[in-house]
Design a protein around this motif. Structure first.
Motif, short mmCIF file in Angstrom:
data_model
loop_
_atom_site.label_atom_id
_atom_site.label_comp_id
_atom_site.label_asym_id
_atom_site.label_seq_id
_atom_site.Cartn_x
_atom_site.Cartn_y
_atom_site.Cartn_z
N PRO A 1 11.96 8.04 -3.80
CA PRO A 1 10.54 8.39 -3.67
C PRO A 1 10.04 8.71 -5.12
O PRO A 1 8.80 8.32 -5.32
CB PRO A 1 10.77 9.83 -3.07
CG PRO A 1 12.06 10.17 -3.11
CD PRO A 1 12.95 9.09 -3.32
N MET A 2 10.69 9.07 -5.90
CA MET A 2 10.25 9.19 -7.60
C MET A 2 9.56 7.84 -7.89
O MET A 2 8.80 7.76 -8.72
CB MET A 2 10.99 9.81 -8.38
CG MET A 2 11.64 11.24 -8.00
SD MET A 2 13.13 11.68 -8.59
CE MET A 2 12.88 11.67 -10.36
N THR A 3 10.57 6.85 -7.73
CA THR A 3 10.22 5.37 -8.24
C THR A 3 9.17 4.81 -7.53
O THR A 3 8.13 4.27 -8.17
CB THR A 3 11.47 4.61 -7.99
OG1 THR A 3 12.66 5.08 -8.71
CG2 THR A 3 11.15 3.28 -8.75
N VAL A 4 9.03 4.94 -6.13
CA VAL A 4 7.88 4.40 -5.57
C VAL A 4 6.59 5.08 -5.82
O VAL A 4 5.54 4.45 -5.82
CB VAL A 4 8.25 4.35 -3.98
CG1 VAL A 4 7.12 3.98 -3.11
CG2 VAL A 4 9.39 3.60 -3.47
N LEU A 5 6.76 6.32 -5.99
CA LEU A 5 5.36 7.19 -6.24
C LEU A 5 4.91 6.62 -7.64
O LEU A 5 3.60 6.31 -7.92
CB LEU A 5 5.75 8.57 -6.53
CG LEU A 5 4.61 9.59 -6.74
CD1 LEU A 5 3.77 9.67 -5.24
CD2 LEU A 5 5.20 11.01 -6.92
N GLN A 6 5.64 6.49 -8.62
CA GLN A 6 5.25 5.89 -10.04
C GLN A 6 4.86 4.72 -9.74
O GLN A 6 3.96 4.08 -10.38
CB GLN A 6 6.42 6.00 -11.05
CG GLN A 6 6.83 7.43 -11.43
CD GLN A 6 7.69 7.34 -12.57
OE1 GLN A 6 7.89 6.53 -13.44
NE2 GLN A 6 8.00 8.62 -13.05
N LEU A 7 5.31 3.86 -8.81
CA LEU A 7 5.07 2.49 -8.65
C LEU A 7 3.36 2.26 -8.31
O LEU A 7 2.76 1.19 -8.62
CB LEU A 7 5.80 1.62 -7.66
CG LEU A 7 5.85 0.31 -7.44
CD1 LEU A 7 5.96 -0.32 -8.62
CD2 LEU A 7 6.51 -0.05 -6.15
#
Length: 490
Positions: free
Chosen positions: A364-370
């Motif tokens: 979730p952290m990576t997709v959110l930043q994406l």
């Protein structure tokens, strides 16, 4: 979060049978499945990303000449080997996963280790994974949309699919994660060989005009050399990833140093020979002007085969994504075991024997930043911290030689000169960041220093109201049931 546990030998595990990667038999723990070949594939597969194919320009631009750029590539390979040898000593004397975090914890205590972990969790790891994933999304779609540009939303959707598939692979099986990593490493080495062979063939046929006056003194930029070294050290970054999974390495006393040395020799040779091939076909001006150096090279030497280059670049990026996630999850696993992250992150899936929660926490952290974050600005803020803490970890090696002289060291760097030189190089790169970009570097420092109050709030003063503690315990149990994870058996 709970109180920090012992930093002793809790990370050591017995070798387990490797017949079925998903079998539920035996102790619930992370199995020792990283062999020498798998270790080499982790290191090479994470060092070699998209940069050598797309934009190996930073060194040439700042060194000023073809000859000096090749010298810098070789010198950076040697300096990186110094760091890798230092980490080989750390990895064989402290047989625990976690890399930088674990070594700083052992040498300088929990507070400094937590600050490193804090920067990793809130910015560095999610942003780094998002950036390499975006490169994957871009190049996997490029052959489909040629000659037009790829729409941004299509890139982000392809990126999301790539991240999801890597997360799924790492969640399901350590064995298959490593097998896929070996395959992808061979793919990127094949791509490099496809560049090197025609380049060297043309060089031996006498195509040497681009090497004339390669060391022209008037072109060499002494003021730019530090920046050239900075670019070169970043190109080699990744030699430390095997140390993140030390507990899963078979016979780490031999495997870790051997894998590191073999990998660095292969990567340095590939980088230098690839650049020689580029310079044989392209002038320095053409290389600096190219949007994608490997594509330009392929168009000049292989005609229509250049369409395949973006596919090789995408596979290279996917291998880096896979290796990075495999390593990153072990940092969170170890930090949770030490009491610096929620307990569920150090739990193991009952059948798959993977640190499932530690793997998917990045998703979730990576997709959110994406989709919502300014990833590149965040990396500019935080990238220098990598070298700061690697320098601190290697300094810890020298420090522990004096404070813990009786610590078993199956592999020892013969002289303190090697770790001292590398540590100085890391701190010089931090100084260079401060000098060249004081605003972004200052913001990065400020973000990382928020780890100090966070340490006292979450770790030291962890007395919570009973209702809050009860709610957290209930949430922890729910996650444990949903993910089918239990504490590792030691």
């Amino acid at each position: 979060m709970r109180q920090r546990g012992s930093t002793g030998s809790s990370g050591r595990h017995r070798d387990q049978p490797d017949n079925d990667p998903d079998a539920p038999h035996g102790k619930v723990e992370l199995k020792k499945k990283v062999t020498l070949l798998r270790g080499i594939s982790i290191i090479i597969g994470t060092i070699i990303g998209a940069g050598i194919f797309i934009s190996p320009k930073g060194i040439l631009k700042n060194s000023g000449s073809v000859g000096m750029s090749l010298v810098v590539w070789i010198a950076c390979g040697v300096l990186s080997l110094f760091g890798a040898l230092s980490y080989a000593e750390l990895g064989t004397s402290i047989k625990k996963s976690g890399g930088h975090y674990t070594y700083i914890l052992e040498a300088f205590g929990p507070q400094m280790a937590f600050i490193r972990l804090w920067a990793d969790v809130i910015a560095i790891r999610p942003a780094g994974l998002a950036v390499i994933s975006l490169a994957f999304g871009q190049y996997i779609l490029e052959p489909i949309f040629m000659p037009c540009g790829v729409p941004e939303i299509a890139i982000k959707l392809a990126t999301s699919i790539g991240i999801t598939s890597v997360m799924y692979l790492n969640s399901m099986s350590t064995s298959w994660t490593n097998r896929i990593q070996i395959l992808l490493t061979f793919c990127k080495l094949l791509a490099i060989v496809i560049i090197i062979v025609p380049g060297l063939y043309m060089l031996f046929k006498g195509e040497t005009k681009n090497f004339e006056n390669a060391f022209e003194v008037s072109n060499i930029k002494l003021t730019g050399l530090p920046l050239a070294f900075y670019s070169g050290m970043y190109a080699y970054a990744g030699w430390f990833y095997l140390n993140f999974v030390t507990e899963e390495v078979e016979n780490p006393e031999k495997t870790v140093p051997l894998a590191i040395c073999i990998s660095m020799a292969i990567v340095t040779s590939c980088y230098v020979l690839t650049n020689v091939a580029y310079y044989t076909v392209m002038s320095a001006e053409e290389l600096l002007a190219s949007q994608s150096v490997a594509v330009t090279f392929a168009e000049k030497t292989m005609g229509n085969f250049s369409v395949a280059v973006p596919v090789f670049v995408a596979l290279s990026c996917f291998g880096t994504m896979n290796g990075c996630l495999f390593a990153f999850s072990r940092i969170f696993y170890v930090a949770s075991r030490e009491g610096h992250l929620p307990e569920v992150l150090s739990m193991i899936h009952v059948r798959r024997h993977t640190p499932l929660a530690a793997v998917i926490i990045l998703y979730p952290m990576t997709v959110l930043q994406l989709f919502v974050g300014d990833i590149y600005s965040l990396l500019n803020f935080m990238s220098f911290l990598r070298w700061l803490f690697i320098g601190v970890a290697v300094l810890g090696l020298i420090y522990m030689r004096y404070t813990r002289p009786d610590m078993p060291r199956p592999f020892k760097v013969s002289s303190s000169f090697i770790p001292a030189i590398f540590s100085f190089t890391c701190f010089f790169m931090v100084f260079l960041s401060l000098y060249s970009d004081p605003v972004n570097t200052g913001i990065g420092f400020a973000i990382s220093l928020t780890g100090i109050p966070a340490y006292y709030i979450f770790i030291v003063f962890d007395r919570r109201p009973k209702w809050l503690q009860k709610g957290l315990d209930s949430f922890n149990r729910s996650v444990q049931i949903i993910l089918e994870v239990i504490p590792a058996e030691h």
